[in-house]
Design an enzyme around this catalytic site. Structure first.
Site, PDB file in Angstrom:
ATOM      1  N   CYS A   1       0.818  -1.223   0.000  1.00 59.23           N
ATOM      2  CA  CYS A   1       0.000   0.000   0.000  1.00 59.23           C
ATOM      3  C   CYS A   1       0.844   1.262   0.000  1.00 59.23           C
ATOM      4  O   CYS A   1       0.339   2.348  -0.279  1.00 59.23           O
ATOM      5  CB  CYS A   1      -0.923   0.019   1.201  1.00 59.23           C
TER       6      CYS A   1
ATOM      7  N   HIS B   1      -3.376   6.811   3.577  1.00 61.61           N
ATOM      8  CA  HIS B   1      -3.816   5.569   2.942  1.00 61.61           C
ATOM      9  C   HIS B   1      -5.264   5.314   3.369  1.00 61.61           C
ATOM     10  O   HIS B   1      -5.603   5.405   4.545  1.00 61.61           O
ATOM     11  CB  HIS B   1      -2.906   4.425   3.385  1.00 61.61           C
TER      12      HIS B   1
ATOM     13  N   ASN C   1     -10.201  -0.313   0.359  1.00 58.06           N
ATOM     14  CA  ASN C   1      -8.743  -0.238   0.362  1.00 58.06           C
ATOM     15  C   ASN C   1      -8.218  -0.689  -1.002  1.00 58.06           C
ATOM     16  O   ASN C   1      -8.294  -1.872  -1.331  1.00 58.06           O
ATOM     17  CB  ASN C   1      -8.210  -1.136   1.485  1.00 58.06           C
TER      18      ASN C   1
HETATM   19  N1  ACO Z   1     -18.460  -9.218   9.335  1.00 56.26           N
HETATM   20  C1  ACO Z   1     -18.871  -9.578  10.543  1.00 56.26           C
HETATM   21  N2  ACO Z   1     -18.038  -9.952  11.532  1.00 56.26           N
HETATM   22  C2  ACO Z   1     -16.719  -9.933  11.246  1.00 56.26           C
HETATM   23  C3  ACO Z   1     -16.224  -9.574   9.996  1.00 56.26           C
HETATM   24  C4  ACO Z   1     -17.151  -9.209   8.997  1.00 56.26           C
HETATM   25  N3  ACO Z   1     -16.783  -8.833   7.761  1.00 56.26           N
HETATM   26  N4  ACO Z   1     -14.886  -9.647  10.016  1.00 56.26           N
HETATM   27  C5  ACO Z   1     -14.551 -10.048  11.245  1.00 56.26           C
HETATM   28  N5  ACO Z   1     -15.653 -10.229  11.991  1.00 56.26           N
HETATM   29  C6  ACO Z   1     -15.743 -10.670  13.366  1.00 56.26           C
HETATM   30  C7  ACO Z   1     -14.551 -11.491  13.788  1.00 56.26           C
HETATM   31  O1  ACO Z   1     -14.702 -12.829  13.407  1.00 56.26           O
HETATM   32  C8  ACO Z   1     -14.580 -11.299  15.279  1.00 56.26           C
HETATM   33  O2  ACO Z   1     -15.548 -12.173  15.805  1.00 56.26           O
HETATM   34  P1  ACO Z   1     -15.266 -12.960  17.206  1.00 56.26           P
HETATM   35  O3  ACO Z   1     -15.102 -11.860  18.204  1.00 56.26           O
HETATM   36  O4  ACO Z   1     -16.476 -13.772  17.363  1.00 56.26           O
HETATM   37  O5  ACO Z   1     -13.993 -13.720  16.962  1.00 56.26           O
HETATM   38  C9  ACO Z   1     -15.107  -9.887  15.460  1.00 56.26           C
HETATM   39  O6  ACO Z   1     -15.734  -9.526  14.213  1.00 56.26           O
HETATM   40  C10 ACO Z   1     -14.027  -8.863  15.764  1.00 56.26           C
HETATM   41  O7  ACO Z   1     -12.968  -9.073  14.850  1.00 56.26           O
HETATM   42  P2  ACO Z   1     -11.688  -8.175  14.885  1.00 56.26           P
HETATM   43  O8  ACO Z   1     -10.747  -8.641  13.836  1.00 56.26           O
HETATM   44  O9  ACO Z   1     -11.165  -8.071  16.277  1.00 56.26           O
HETATM   45  O10 ACO Z   1     -12.323  -6.782  14.467  1.00 56.26           O
HETATM   46  P3  ACO Z   1     -11.655  -5.369  14.423  1.00 56.26           P
HETATM   47  O11 ACO Z   1     -12.449  -4.418  15.194  1.00 56.26           O
HETATM   48  O12 ACO Z   1     -10.173  -5.429  14.672  1.00 56.26           O
HETATM   49  O13 ACO Z   1     -11.855  -4.981  12.884  1.00 56.26           O
HETATM   50  C11 ACO Z   1     -10.607  -4.906  10.837  1.00 56.26           C
HETATM   51  C12 ACO Z   1     -11.272  -5.785  11.884  1.00 56.26           C
HETATM   52  C13 ACO Z   1     -11.655  -4.076  10.173  1.00 56.26           C
HETATM   53  C14 ACO Z   1      -9.921  -5.790   9.824  1.00 56.26           C
HETATM   54  C15 ACO Z   1      -9.606  -4.001  11.567  1.00 56.26           C
HETATM   55  O14 ACO Z   1      -8.765  -4.738  12.405  1.00 56.26           O
HETATM   56  C16 ACO Z   1      -8.759  -3.255  10.599  1.00 56.26           C
HETATM   57  O15 ACO Z   1      -9.232  -2.436   9.860  1.00 56.26           O
HETATM   58  N6  ACO Z   1      -7.473  -3.497  10.628  1.00 56.26           N
HETATM   59  C17 ACO Z   1      -6.554  -2.833   9.729  1.00 56.26           C
HETATM   60  C18 ACO Z   1      -6.659  -3.485   8.426  1.00 56.26           C
HETATM   61  C19 ACO Z   1      -6.049  -2.642   7.425  1.00 56.26           C
HETATM   62  O16 ACO Z   1      -6.185  -1.448   7.431  1.00 56.26           O
HETATM   63  N7  ACO Z   1      -5.365  -3.275   6.555  1.00 56.26           N
HETATM   64  C20 ACO Z   1      -4.811  -2.668   5.497  1.00 56.26           C
HETATM   65  C21 ACO Z   1      -3.611  -1.862   5.848  1.00 56.26           C
HETATM   66  S1  ACO Z   1      -2.321  -2.291   4.864  1.00 56.26           S
HETATM   67  C22 ACO Z   1      -2.968  -2.546   3.406  1.00 56.26           C
HETATM   68  O17 ACO Z   1      -3.716  -1.731   2.998  1.00 56.26           O
HETATM   69  C23 ACO Z   1      -2.698  -3.795   2.663  1.00 56.26           C
END
Ligand code: ACO
Length: 329
Positions: free
Chosen positions: A116, A256, A286
């Site tokens: 990214c 980003h 993204n």
């Molecule tokens: N729909 C419903 N539930 C979901 C989904 C979904 N799409 N995805 C995950 N969950 C659930 C999980 O299974 C988990 O359930 P559990 O508690 O029963 O195990 C719960 O939601 C919480 O999951 P987390 O992963 O802890 O959720 P979080 O609040 O951290 O959000 C996310 C996840 C959106 C991926 C977040 O961590 C994030 O944005 N991280 C950064 C990702 C990013 O920006 N990546 C790109 C940067 S680098 C690049 O661009 C390549």
């Protein structure tokens, strides 16, 4: 600060595929909801490339607009840099296909892989070329077809990504306009948190739960989130210091576009006025290396970066890689 900027951004453009995938569409593919995706990521829609379009096609569409604005003929392009992790083929570089499709017969062409962060890395490299290579026109493109390496059964990742391309033409700077400061950094120790192992014939990769990684995007979202905020913040302060300006001098911050919560946290921690933060993650998701140049072109075309304005761009991505660029328009 560079006494006099070396290069300036003379034109920008972007392209996204026509097909749009909504959160409601995703509800039919995996166990998710519009409410979950919107509240956790800020994403509402993303554009999805069709089977007859290659990454280089998106590059060409974005490039034509940027070249047109800069008034550059294809045969006058000196260097084509494509930042991508989803090139047309493993090799040669997607930039070479772009060269062919544009008929840019006098150019050198190569790719940059910094996930990214690729577009900002590309701008940094492109800017440096003006010092020693006697170039006049360098085009830097960030372009991705991420939905081709998305695991559509993994709700943790498949809701996040979209396809698109953005391009910027660099030309020699005149006066005080142009790239004022740059910063790049990586930490390869954290590569396992966000990666696509591809089809590696000699080594298997396993995730934190001990499951074998598939040749798609594998991500530990929560860890990535933490590092993304810290790293982009660090990069922002580095270029502000190098440019000898303060956060209050910045007219527009383009980060980003990965997750609205990352952007909000960054804005809060750095104290920048929220109205100065550009956001389009809701419409494109993204798009990795394409995210910043798409936002940059949109912001410029909306008149948010008039002459004399100061723009800070900061990125974070797989590697981990991160960086920033400070530009006076
Ligand atoms: N729909 C419903 N539930 C979901 C989904 C979904 N799409 N995805 C995950 N969950 C659930 C999980 O299974 C988990 O359930 P559990 O508690 O029963 O195990 C719960 O939601 C919480 O999951 P987390 O992963 O802890 O959720 P979080 O609040 O951290 O959000 C996310 C996840 C959106 C991926 C977040 O961590 C994030 O944005 N991280 C950064 C990702 C990013 O920006 N990546 C790109 C940067 S680098 C690049 O661009 C390549």
């Amino acid at each position: 600060m560079n006494e006099c900027p070396i290069s300036k951004i003379a034109g920008t453009g972007f392209a996204v595929p026509d097909k749009i995938l909504t959160n409601q569409d995703l509800e039919k593919i995996v166990d998710t909801s519009d409410e979950w995706i919107t509240s956790r990521t800020g994403i509402k829609t993303r554009h999805i490339v069709s089977d007859d379009v290659e990454n280089s096609d998106l590059c060409v569409e974005a490039s034509k607009k940027a070249l047109d604005e800069a008034g550059v003929r294809n045969e006058d392009i000196d260097v084509i840099i494509v930042a991508t992790v989803t090139g047309d083929v493993n090799f040669p570089a997607t930039a070479c296909y772009v060269q062919e499709k544009l008929g840019a017969v006098n150019a050198a062409a190569f790719d940059v892989m910094a996930a990214c962060s690729g577009f900002i890395y590309g701008l940094n490299i492109g800017n440096g070329l003006f010092i020693a290579n006697n170039v006049q026109n360098v085009i830097v493109i960030g372009s991705e077809t991420l939905t081709r390496i998305t695991n559509w059964e993994d709700r943790n990742t498949c809701v996040l990504f979209g396809d698109g391309a953005g391009a910027a033409v660099l030309q020699p700077s005149t006066g005080d306009k142009g790239i004022l400061a740059t910063y790049m950094k990586s930490d390869g120790r954290l590569s396992y948190l966000l990666m696509n192992p591809g089809h590696n014939p000699i080594k298997e990769y396993f995730d934190h739960e001990g499951k074998k990684m598939l040749p798609v995007i594998n991500m530990q979202g929560r860890e990535v989130f933490k590092y993304a905020v810290r790293s982009m913040e660090e990069a922002m302060y580095k270029v502000l210091e190098r440019g000898n300006v303060s956060i209050n001098d910045v007219d527009l911050l383009i980060t980003h576009q990965a997750n609205i919560r990352i952007i909000d946290t960054l804005a809060e921690r750095t104290g920048i006025n929220r109205e100065k933060v550009y956001i389009n993650v809701d419409r494109y998701g993204n798009t990795s290396a394409a995210s910043v140049p798409i936002a940059l072109d949109e912001a410029r075309k909306k008149g948010l970066l008039p002459e004399g304005s100061l723009c800070l761009m900061t990125v974070f991505g797989g590697g981990f890689t991160w960086g920033a660029v400070l530009v006076r328009f």
